[in-house]
Design a protein around this motif. Structure first.
Motif, short mmCIF file in Angstrom:
data_model
loop_
_atom_site.label_atom_id
_atom_site.label_comp_id
_atom_site.label_asym_id
_atom_site.label_seq_id
_atom_site.Cartn_x
_atom_site.Cartn_y
_atom_site.Cartn_z
N HIS A 91 0.85 -1.19 0.00
CA HIS A 91 0.00 0.00 0.00
C HIS A 91 0.89 1.25 0.00
O HIS A 91 1.94 1.25 0.66
CB HIS A 91 -0.86 -0.02 1.27
CG HIS A 91 -1.64 1.23 1.52
ND1 HIS A 91 -2.91 1.42 1.04
CD2 HIS A 91 -1.33 2.38 2.17
CE1 HIS A 91 -3.35 2.61 1.41
NE2 HIS A 91 -2.40 3.23 2.09
N TRP A 113 2.26 -1.25 4.84
CA TRP A 113 1.83 0.16 4.82
C TRP A 113 3.05 1.04 4.60
O TRP A 113 3.68 1.53 5.53
CB TRP A 113 1.14 0.50 6.14
CG TRP A 113 0.34 1.77 6.10
CD1 TRP A 113 0.80 3.03 6.36
CD2 TRP A 113 -1.04 1.91 5.79
NE1 TRP A 113 -0.21 3.94 6.23
CE2 TRP A 113 -1.36 3.29 5.88
CE3 TRP A 113 -2.05 1.01 5.44
CZ2 TRP A 113 -2.65 3.78 5.64
CZ3 TRP A 113 -3.33 1.50 5.20
CH2 TRP A 113 -3.61 2.86 5.30
N ASP A 116 0.84 6.76 3.86
CA ASP A 116 -0.53 7.21 3.69
C ASP A 116 -0.68 7.78 2.28
O ASP A 116 0.31 8.13 1.63
CB ASP A 116 -0.88 8.31 4.69
CG ASP A 116 -0.66 7.89 6.15
OD1 ASP A 116 -0.69 6.67 6.41
OD2 ASP A 116 -0.44 8.78 6.99
N GLN A 131 -9.91 1.01 1.19
CA GLN A 131 -8.80 1.00 2.14
C GLN A 131 -9.24 0.46 3.50
O GLN A 131 -8.53 -0.32 4.14
CB GLN A 131 -8.23 2.41 2.28
CG GLN A 131 -7.08 2.53 3.26
CD GLN A 131 -6.51 3.92 3.31
OE1 GLN A 131 -5.64 4.28 2.52
NE2 GLN A 131 -6.98 4.76 4.23
N ILE A 135 -7.67 -2.82 5.44
CA ILE A 135 -7.15 -2.78 6.81
C ILE A 135 -7.82 -3.83 7.68
O ILE A 135 -7.18 -4.54 8.46
CB ILE A 135 -7.35 -1.37 7.41
CG1 ILE A 135 -6.43 -0.37 6.70
CG2 ILE A 135 -7.07 -1.36 8.91
CD1 ILE A 135 -6.73 1.08 7.03
N ILE A 141 -0.35 -5.95 9.72
CA ILE A 141 -0.02 -4.71 9.02
C ILE A 141 1.42 -4.34 9.37
O ILE A 141 1.76 -4.24 10.55
CB ILE A 141 -0.98 -3.57 9.40
CG1 ILE A 141 -2.42 -3.96 9.04
CG2 ILE A 141 -0.59 -2.28 8.69
CD1 ILE A 141 -3.47 -3.00 9.56
N VAL A 149 3.81 4.09 11.34
CA VAL A 149 2.57 3.34 11.55
C VAL A 149 1.88 3.70 12.86
O VAL A 149 0.66 3.58 12.98
CB VAL A 149 2.81 1.82 11.46
CG1 VAL A 149 3.02 1.40 10.02
CG2 VAL A 149 3.99 1.37 12.32
#
Length: 370
Positions: A91, A113, A116, A131, A135, A141, A149
């Protein structure tokens, strides 16, 4: 176990794609089946890493808002998803997320991740429901630094399944290279090297300004190309810095190691949280080069460059602070040598390629054992 890395695109140009590529290469070299599925605007093809690793490049129709539009990715994933014990999705990539949701896959999911979605506000408005699904769907994650994070707004309610795995790189100090002609002309100078796309969030206007505070023993060299090139060239001319700042343009793979190996230090002048990690810092550390970076709020950049250890971190958008930090590191030899040794030690203990591969395999084993 059998793993699929999912997301982004080919050829490899950015940090997310590089991490996917390196994980596929490193994990498959350990005798573990690990493939990669990505989209390309070029011809569909398959790249082999030997018996245990393959990169499947499927056709994309177009690239919009840094996202590949690829129905072929959905179709391919529906066919092969059941072959894998874990799908490791990277992502931000709305296309990969959509493909996963439509694949019917029932196995374990690792969500990496990387950052953002910050610059594509319109895209995020449409993507946010997807999204949220991703999640919730993820068994684990993984961020690249604990800072990022922990502070990601979208992850604040799922911290119980969040961890981090620092990006590891291969040792640039051991990479053969050819010496650029310009490097030979700069012998005797303290070279301040930077590398990245010439885009606003990299903060290169501030690095160019910082050169005006450095004496003539320094030369700032910026590698990379992008839409701001003409603006930066004009800034250099208008500021009378033509003898102190050089824009290299795209640096070839053959010449890049020489710049890392020959510079006095590396400078990362980025100003926005879009810069989440900055692999270039780690590549410089592998060559025992100190780093001057910026303390971007909620970014992992200043975690990667340990302040007072591997280098110094200064406020973003402050050319004077950049210049002062560069001189603080370089002007006194004993202090400089300590920073060099610490930078190399941080690379070896935190950011080695094998450490990343070992850590990732460990994460896979942990979720498969549950």
């Amino acid at each position: 176990m059998k793993i699929l890395q999912l997301g982004k695109f080919y050829p490899i140009r950015g940090g997310v794609e590089k991490v996917m590529w390196d994980l596929t290469k490193g994990i498959s070299s350990r005798g573990i089946d690990c493939d990669m599925l990505c989209a390309t605007l070029e011809d569909e093809n398959t790249i082999d890493f030997g018996e245990h690793g393959h990169v499947f490049c499927v056709k994309a129709l177009a690239k919009k808002a840094a996202t590949m539009l690829s129905p072929a990715m959905v179709a391919r994933l529906r066919r092969i998803a059941g072959d894998y014990d874990i799908i490791h999705v990277h992502h931000p990539d709305p296309m990969a997320c959509l493909a996963l949701m439509l694949s019917g896959y029932k196995g374990k999911v690792v969500l990496h991740w990387h950052s953002d979605i910050l610059s594509q506000k319109v895209l995020l408005a449409f993507y946010e429901p997807l999204q949220r699904w991703l999640i919730k769907r993820a068994d684990l994650i993984v961020g690249t630094t604990p800072v990022y994070v922990q502070n990601a707004p979208a992850l604040k309610d799922v911290q119980h399944k969040v961890t981090y795995l620092p990006i590891g790189v291969e040792d640039v100090s051991k990479t053969p290279s050819c010496t650029p002609d310009l490097l030979e002309k700069l012998q005797g100078k303290k070279i301040v090297f930077s590398l990245g796309r010439l885009v606003p969030y990299k903060g290169y206007t501030y690095l160019v300004d910082a050169a005006s505070y450095l004496n003539d023993s320094y030369h700032v060299v910026i590698g990379g190309d992008g839409p701001l090139r003409e603006i930066l060239e004009k800034q250099i001319v208008d500021s009378g810095l033509g003898d102190k700042v050089t824009l290299l343009g795209r640096v070839s793979d053959e010449e890049l190691p020489a710049w890392y190996q020959s510079c006095s230090l590396f400078c990362l002048s980025s100003i926005w949280k879009t810069e989440a990690f900055a692999i270039v810092q780690v590549e410089a550390m592998s060559c025992a080069k100190p780093v001057v970076a910026t303390s971007i709020p909620d970014s992992g950049v200043s975690w990667v460059n340990a302040h007072g250890v591997s280098g110094l971190n200064v406020p973003p958008e402050d050319p004077h602070a950049l210049a002062n930090a560069i001189m603080d590191i370089c002007e006194e030899k004993t202090r400089y040598d300590v920073f060099c040794a610490n930078a190399r030690a941080r690379f070896e203990t935190v950011f080695g390629f094998d450490s990343m591969i070992d850590g990732c395999i460990g994460l896979y084993q942990s979720i498969l054992s549950k």
